[in-house]
Write an enzyme that holds these catalytic residues in place. Structure first.
Site, PDB file in Angstrom:
ATOM      1  N   GLU A 156      55.999  61.518  63.533  1.00  0.00           N
ATOM      2  CA  GLU A 156      55.444  60.698  62.448  1.00  0.00           C
ATOM      3  C   GLU A 156      54.223  59.992  63.046  1.00  0.00           C
ATOM      4  O   GLU A 156      54.340  58.940  63.655  1.00  0.00           O
ATOM      5  CB  GLU A 156      56.466  59.685  61.956  1.00  0.00           C
ATOM      6  N   ASP A 162      60.230  59.071  64.983  1.00  0.00           N
ATOM      7  CA  ASP A 162      59.795  57.949  64.161  1.00  0.00           C
ATOM      8  C   ASP A 162      58.699  57.164  64.887  1.00  0.00           C
ATOM      9  O   ASP A 162      58.759  56.950  66.099  1.00  0.00           O
ATOM     10  CB  ASP A 162      61.003  57.044  63.894  1.00  0.00           C
TER      11      ASP A 162
END
Length: 570
Positions: free
Chosen positions: A295, A231
């Site tokens: 990401e 993330d």
């Protein structure tokens, strides 16, 4: 009902599979893998509390195997107050009781591997929960403490420290700083949070943070995971001086990583080199390559390419197609940029059309037909692909009333722009009314987000029975992708076609074409398509349709190859 939906293979399935036996694929496995994103809260609830869980994921594995994916990526399942549904982590080495426990996680890993699938877990290194023991300790120990150095604590500006340390705004709306009350009860320092106040940013300039996350990686690798989705991988480091921004609300307006002082700092690449070395160590020990997929939200494909150099992340999600409008020239530009910049690093592009943060493609493109065509295009491109649960059912965005929205973006900003609950509504499995087979148990609770009545037309039960459904299109495409040597990793050549059409060849004799217009036009191949997103007669390509052909000499019409765009292997 779930057993009936996910088990077994029909005679038609068996006939197709016998004709399309999987061919040996190039290694490593991740280069052309198709991974299915499981948003656990909304996948399948095994306990009847209205929230999906790890046991539900395990029960759904046969369904995913039958669909034809190569692996799954799990959204965060760690202990958490759920302020951002698990992206606020209170314990990086545990399982939140709402999702199960470590024993259930181990059973899921085992079941996934027994089916020949890979399992990735989501890791959140940019920030933790305000309930994390580190942050609680930082609040208790006061100014200048070692505990506060793990975060970004700073004195406020103004004569009484009443103003934030800089002018940055949170991506979720409002200032990126919150002021605390010191242990003695007086107004105190401020701490940085680029998302919500419940998600304090960690200070990666403190070596203790890096050491902690290396231990976290090893904890899950030792439990058998095949890799990590990272993330906010362009985050972690901030400008060391934390200066004011020339455009402090840019992140909030874009709902993306825009502030150059807060994202994409050069030091972050050392983290990924360290994590890659850890994964390499495990692979050297047992021969199983582990994957790091980031990401990475950066403005250009060239900037993203820096993250997937040979000693850093294996892959990074390429989001530019996810945000592209329905327009042929735009799609071609996006694909060219990815092939020209990212593929040249030795990595492969990681294509994505849907995820848990974005409006679903059926709604974004304002048409189920366009969403089907885009999926067929994506699965024909060189590289890897990630699917988001429900896209194989043709789900559209759900329009939820304000009173049920849980997204912290809405509650911090007061705006519905960019809220994410509409793509996170629990999946419909069977039946004609909510909970549509999503939840089971003697006393069942309502799903954590309400399901609309129109979900009845999109259950997996109906999709599997209807050979024209989204599900069958995805399954046929994935079956061909795993069977045809032209697909997956490899090269691409554009063909010259009608203005509203994109067409390219893959390997020896496979052609993919997509018509972005609303009217039919001549197809680049004269024969019957091998697979099409909507009915496609020989020689024609209807509007908003994509198709694949296996060509023989004389099949091509006037379409001619242009420039080779990718031919990179590792």
């Amino acid at each position: 009902m779930i057993d009936a939906l996910v088990d077994g293979t029909t005679p038609e399935d068996a006939a197709t599979l016998s004709l399309l036996a999987p061919q040996p694929r190039p290694q490593p496995w991740w280069r052309d893998a198709v991974i299915y994103q499981v948003y656990i809260r909304s996948f399948l609830d095994s306990t009847g509390d209205g929230i999906g869980d790890l046991a539900g994921v395990r029960a759904g594995l046969p369904y995913l195997k039958r669909l034809g994916v190569d692996g799954i990526w799990l959204s965060p399942f760690y202990p958490s107050p759920q302020a951002d549904h698990g992206y606020d982590v209170a314990d990086y080495c545990g399982v939140d009781p709402v999702y199960g426990d470590l024993e259930e996680f181990d059973r899921l890993v085992c079941a996934t591997h027994q089916m020949g699938l890979k399992l990735l877990v989501d890791i959140v290194p940019n920030h933790c929960s305000s309930a994390h023991p580190w942050f609680r300790q930082a609040l208790a120990e006061g100014r200048g403490s070692t505990a506060r150095q793990r975060f970004h604590f700073a004195d406020g500006r103004g004569p009484h420290g009443q103003l934030p340390p800089n002018n940055w705004h949170s991506m979720f709306g409002g200032p990126a700083w919150s002021r605390i009350t010191e242990p003695d009860g007086t107004p105190g320092q401020w701490y940085l949070h680029l998302f919500s106040p419940e998600q304090p940013d960690l200070n990666w300039r403190n070596p203790e943070v890096a050491g902690f996350f290396e231990k976290v990686l090893r904890f899950w690798l030792d439990r058998g995971v095949d890799g990590f989705r990272i993330d906010v991988a362009a985050g972690l480091y901030k400008d060391a001086e934390l200066p004011d921004s020339d455009d402090p609300t840019a992140d909030a307006r874009a709902r993306d990583s825009v502030n150059p002082l807060a994202w994409n700092q050069p030091e972050v690449h050392d983290v990924w080199r360290s994590w890659r070395a850890i994964c390499n160590d495990y692979a050297a020990h047992d021969g199983r390559e582990r994957l790091l997929v980031g990401e990475v939200s950066v403005p250009t494909a060239a900037a993203q390419a820096a993250y997937v150099r040979r000693d850093e992340l294996h892959q990074a999600f390429f989001f530019h197609m996810l945000t592209a409008p329905w327009d042929g020239p735009t799609f071609k530009t996006v694909i060219d940029e990815a092939l020209n910049d990212i593929a040249q690093t030795g990595s492969t592009i990681t294509w994505v059309l849907n995820n848990h943060d974005q409006i679903r493609s059926v709604t974004r493109f304002a048409s189920p037909a366009r969403a089907r065509a885009a999926a067929l295009l994506m699965l024909a491109l060189p590289g890897a692909a990630y699917l988001y649960q429900g896209e194989e059912l043709g789900l559209a965005e759900v329009d939820l009333p304000d009173e049920v929205i849980t997204d912290p973006i809405f509650h911090r900003s007061g705006s519905r722009i960019g809220i994410r609950d509409g793509c996170r509504v629990p999946l419909p499995w069977s039946g004609h009314a909510s909970p549509f087979g999503f939840t089971s148990g003697v006393a069942t609770a309502a799903p954590w987000l309400p399901q609309p009545e129109w979900f009845a037309a999109h259950t997996t039960e109906r999709a599997l029975a209807d050979t024209s459904s989204f599900w069958h299109l995805y399954r046929e495409a994935l079956t061909l992708r795993s069977s045809l040597p032209q697909l997956g990793d490899g090269s691409l050549r554009w063909l010259t076609t009608e203005p509203q059409v994109l067409a390219f060849t893959r390997g020896d004799g496979l052609v993919c074409a997509i018509n972005f217009g609303d009217t039919s036009c001549p197809a680049p191949v004269t024969s019957q398509p091998l697979l099409a997103s909507s009915p496609c007669p020989p020689g024609a390509l209807p509007g908003n349709t994509a198709a694949w052909w296996i060509t023989t000499p004389g099949d091509l019409t006037s379409a001619q190859p242009t420039t080779r765009q990718q031919d990179v292997t590792q």
